[in-house]
Structure formats: C-alpha cells, structure tokens
Design a protein around this motif. Structure first.
Motif, PDB file in Angstrom:
ATOM      1  N   ALA A 176       2.629  10.481  -6.499  1.00 47.00           N
ATOM      2  CA  ALA A 176       3.678  11.087  -7.314  1.00 47.00           C
ATOM      3  C   ALA A 176       3.197  11.321  -8.743  1.00 47.00           C
ATOM      4  O   ALA A 176       3.490  12.376  -9.329  1.00 47.00           O
ATOM      5  CB  ALA A 176       4.917  10.198  -7.318  1.00 47.00           C
ATOM      6  N   ASN A 177       2.465  10.376  -9.307  1.00 44.10           N
ATOM      7  CA  ASN A 177       1.954  10.551 -10.669  1.00 44.10           C
ATOM      8  C   ASN A 177       0.915  11.660 -10.749  1.00 44.10           C
ATOM      9  O   ASN A 177       0.929  12.463 -11.682  1.00 44.10           O
ATOM     10  CB  ASN A 177       1.362   9.238 -11.196  1.00 44.10           C
ATOM     11  N   VAL A 178       0.024  11.709  -9.775  1.00 42.33           N
ATOM     12  CA  VAL A 178      -1.003  12.752  -9.786  1.00 42.33           C
ATOM     13  C   VAL A 178      -0.366  14.118  -9.543  1.00 42.33           C
ATOM     14  O   VAL A 178      -0.742  15.108 -10.186  1.00 42.33           O
ATOM     15  CB  VAL A 178      -2.107  12.441  -8.749  1.00 42.33           C
ATOM     16  N   ALA A 179       0.614  14.192  -8.657  1.00 40.51           N
ATOM     17  CA  ALA A 179       1.306  15.458  -8.393  1.00 40.51           C
ATOM     18  C   ALA A 179       2.099  15.921  -9.619  1.00 40.51           C
ATOM     19  O   ALA A 179       2.285  17.124  -9.815  1.00 40.51           O
ATOM     20  CB  ALA A 179       2.230  15.320  -7.193  1.00 40.51           C
ATOM     21  N   ALA A 180       2.541  14.990 -10.450  1.00 40.25           N
ATOM     22  CA  ALA A 180       3.287  15.334 -11.652  1.00 40.25           C
ATOM     23  C   ALA A 180       2.374  15.769 -12.789  1.00 40.25           C
ATOM     24  O   ALA A 180       2.854  16.152 -13.858  1.00 40.25           O
ATOM     25  CB  ALA A 180       4.139  14.154 -12.104  1.00 40.25           C
ATOM     26  N   GLU A 215      -6.755   8.490 -14.048  1.00 43.87           N
ATOM     27  CA  GLU A 215      -7.586   7.568 -14.831  1.00 43.87           C
ATOM     28  C   GLU A 215      -6.696   6.477 -15.412  1.00 43.87           C
ATOM     29  O   GLU A 215      -5.477   6.602 -15.442  1.00 43.87           O
ATOM     30  CB  GLU A 215      -8.334   8.308 -15.945  1.00 43.87           C
ATOM     31  N   GLY A 216      -7.304   5.402 -15.820  1.00 44.54           N
ATOM     32  CA  GLY A 216      -6.562   4.291 -16.419  1.00 44.54           C
ATOM     33  C   GLY A 216      -5.630   3.618 -15.437  1.00 44.54           C
ATOM     34  O   GLY A 216      -6.032   3.227 -14.345  1.00 44.54           O
ATOM     35  N   ALA A 217      -4.373   3.493 -15.836  1.00 36.76           N
ATOM     36  CA  ALA A 217      -3.386   2.782 -15.022  1.00 36.76           C
ATOM     37  C   ALA A 217      -3.107   3.508 -13.713  1.00 36.76           C
ATOM     38  O   ALA A 217      -2.881   2.867 -12.678  1.00 36.76           O
ATOM     39  CB  ALA A 217      -2.091   2.607 -15.802  1.00 36.76           C
ATOM     40  N   VAL A 218      -3.130   4.837 -13.725  1.00 32.91           N
ATOM     41  CA  VAL A 218      -2.877   5.595 -12.505  1.00 32.91           C
ATOM     42  C   VAL A 218      -4.005   5.344 -11.497  1.00 32.91           C
ATOM     43  O   VAL A 218      -3.758   5.126 -10.308  1.00 32.91           O
ATOM     44  CB  VAL A 218      -2.715   7.101 -12.807  1.00 32.91           C
ATOM     45  N   LEU A 219      -5.224   5.341 -11.967  1.00 28.56           N
ATOM     46  CA  LEU A 219      -6.363   5.051 -11.091  1.00 28.56           C
ATOM     47  C   LEU A 219      -6.274   3.613 -10.573  1.00 28.56           C
ATOM     48  O   LEU A 219      -6.559   3.354  -9.402  1.00 28.56           O
ATOM     49  CB  LEU A 219      -7.678   5.261 -11.840  1.00 28.56           C
ATOM     50  N   GLY A 220      -5.870   2.692 -11.421  1.00 27.53           N
ATOM     51  CA  GLY A 220      -5.684   1.305 -10.997  1.00 27.53           C
ATOM     52  C   GLY A 220      -4.651   1.184  -9.891  1.00 27.53           C
ATOM     53  O   GLY A 220      -4.822   0.400  -8.949  1.00 27.53           O
ATOM     54  N   THR A 221      -3.591   1.983  -9.978  1.00 24.65           N
ATOM     55  CA  THR A 221      -2.567   1.976  -8.939  1.00 24.65           C
ATOM     56  C   THR A 221      -3.152   2.463  -7.613  1.00 24.65           C
ATOM     57  O   THR A 221      -2.885   1.891  -6.549  1.00 24.65           O
ATOM     58  CB  THR A 221      -1.383   2.868  -9.351  1.00 24.65           C
ATOM     59  N   GLY A 222      -3.961   3.508  -7.666  1.00 26.03           N
ATOM     60  CA  GLY A 222      -4.598   4.020  -6.452  1.00 26.03           C
ATOM     61  C   GLY A 222      -5.553   3.013  -5.844  1.00 26.03           C
ATOM     62  O   GLY A 222      -5.592   2.839  -4.614  1.00 26.03           O
ATOM     63  N   ILE A 223      -6.303   2.331  -6.677  1.00 30.59           N
ATOM     64  CA  ILE A 223      -7.238   1.310  -6.184  1.00 30.59           C
ATOM     65  C   ILE A 223      -6.475   0.149  -5.557  1.00 30.59           C
ATOM     66  O   ILE A 223      -6.862  -0.369  -4.503  1.00 30.59           O
ATOM     67  CB  ILE A 223      -8.168   0.841  -7.324  1.00 30.59           C
ATOM     68  N   MET A 224      -5.381  -0.258  -6.180  1.00 28.17           N
ATOM     69  CA  MET A 224      -4.580  -1.347  -5.611  1.00 28.17           C
ATOM     70  C   MET A 224      -3.965  -0.941  -4.270  1.00 28.17           C
ATOM     71  O   MET A 224      -3.822  -1.774  -3.372  1.00 28.17           O
ATOM     72  CB  MET A 224      -3.482  -1.780  -6.589  1.00 28.17           C
ATOM     73  N   ALA A 225      -3.610   0.334  -4.115  1.00 28.62           N
ATOM     74  CA  ALA A 225      -3.089   0.808  -2.830  1.00 28.62           C
ATOM     75  C   ALA A 225      -4.161   0.679  -1.752  1.00 28.62           C
ATOM     76  O   ALA A 225      -3.876   0.233  -0.636  1.00 28.62           O
ATOM     77  CB  ALA A 225      -2.619   2.256  -2.951  1.00 28.62           C
ATOM     78  N   ALA A 270       0.827  -1.203   0.000  1.00 25.62           N
ATOM     79  CA  ALA A 270       0.000   0.000   0.000  1.00 25.62           C
ATOM     80  C   ALA A 270       0.865   1.258   0.000  1.00 25.62           C
ATOM     81  O   ALA A 270       0.539   2.243  -0.685  1.00 25.62           O
ATOM     82  CB  ALA A 270      -0.939  -0.002   1.197  1.00 25.62           C
ATOM     83  N   CYS A 271       1.950   1.244   0.752  1.00 24.85           N
ATOM     84  CA  CYS A 271       2.844   2.404   0.789  1.00 24.85           C
ATOM     85  C   CYS A 271       3.497   2.655  -0.571  1.00 24.85           C
ATOM     86  O   CYS A 271       3.522   3.792  -1.053  1.00 24.85           O
ATOM     87  CB  CYS A 271       3.920   2.214   1.853  1.00 24.85           C
ATOM     88  N   VAL A 272       4.003   1.611  -1.192  1.00 25.33           N
ATOM     89  CA  VAL A 272       4.671   1.768  -2.486  1.00 25.33           C
ATOM     90  C   VAL A 272       3.679   2.217  -3.556  1.00 25.33           C
ATOM     91  O   VAL A 272       3.941   3.159  -4.309  1.00 25.33           O
ATOM     92  CB  VAL A 272       5.367   0.449  -2.899  1.00 25.33           C
ATOM     93  N   LEU A 273       2.537   1.553  -3.615  1.00 26.78           N
ATOM     94  CA  LEU A 273       1.543   1.910  -4.622  1.00 26.78           C
ATOM     95  C   LEU A 273       0.939   3.284  -4.356  1.00 26.78           C
ATOM     96  O   LEU A 273       0.667   4.047  -5.293  1.00 26.78           O
ATOM     97  CB  LEU A 273       0.454   0.846  -4.686  1.00 26.78           C
TER      98      LEU A 273
END
Length: 79
Positions: free
Chosen positions: A33-37, A42-52, A24-27
């Motif tokens: 970091a991706n959203v701040a950048a 959406e897409g893969a970035v949203l999937g990363t947040g959901i997995m966290a 959860a910490c890594v994801l």
C-alpha cells in the motif's frame, strides 16, 4: 524439564505458523500500500517489507517443524 508431547508440539507449531503468516500478511499489505501510494521503498517502508519476508520465513520454518512432528507421530503410531 519434561519435553512437550507431540500434540503440544503440533499446537505450538500451528500457533507460530498462523502468527507468522498473519504478521506477513499485515506487513506485506502495508508495504504494498505504501509503495503503491508513491512512497519510495527505502527506510521504514523497506524495513516493513523485510519484516514481511521474515514473517513468511518464520511460518515456513515452523511448517517444516510441523512436518517433522507429523512424521514422528506417524512412526510412533506404527510401533
């Protein structure tokens, strides 16, 4: 198949809690970091947040399981 001892159950629960929290910490870091950048969430970035969030849920589930194991251990010690 024999059931694991209370000590083994505690060890397994702790490993799962630490693993879920680490994931959860890594994801979560990757998502923030991706959203701040400037990436859209959406897409893969949203999937990363959901997995966290799922990693945190996994750790929470086994934290509850560890609590039940501790109660069993306490009641077994009183007998």
């Amino acid at each position: 198949m024999a059931t694991p001892t209370l000590k083994q159950q505690k060890t397994f629960a702790l490993v799962r809690i630490i693993g879920g929290f680490a994931a959860a910490c890594v994801l979560g870091y990757s998502f923030v970091a991706n959203v701040a950048a400037g990436q859209p969430a959406e897409g893969a970035v949203l999937g990363t947040g959901i997995m966290a969030l799922l990693g945190l849920g996994y750790a929470a589930f086994y934290t509850r399981s560890l609590s039940r194991i501790a109660e069993q251990e306490k009641s077994a010690g009183k007998s």
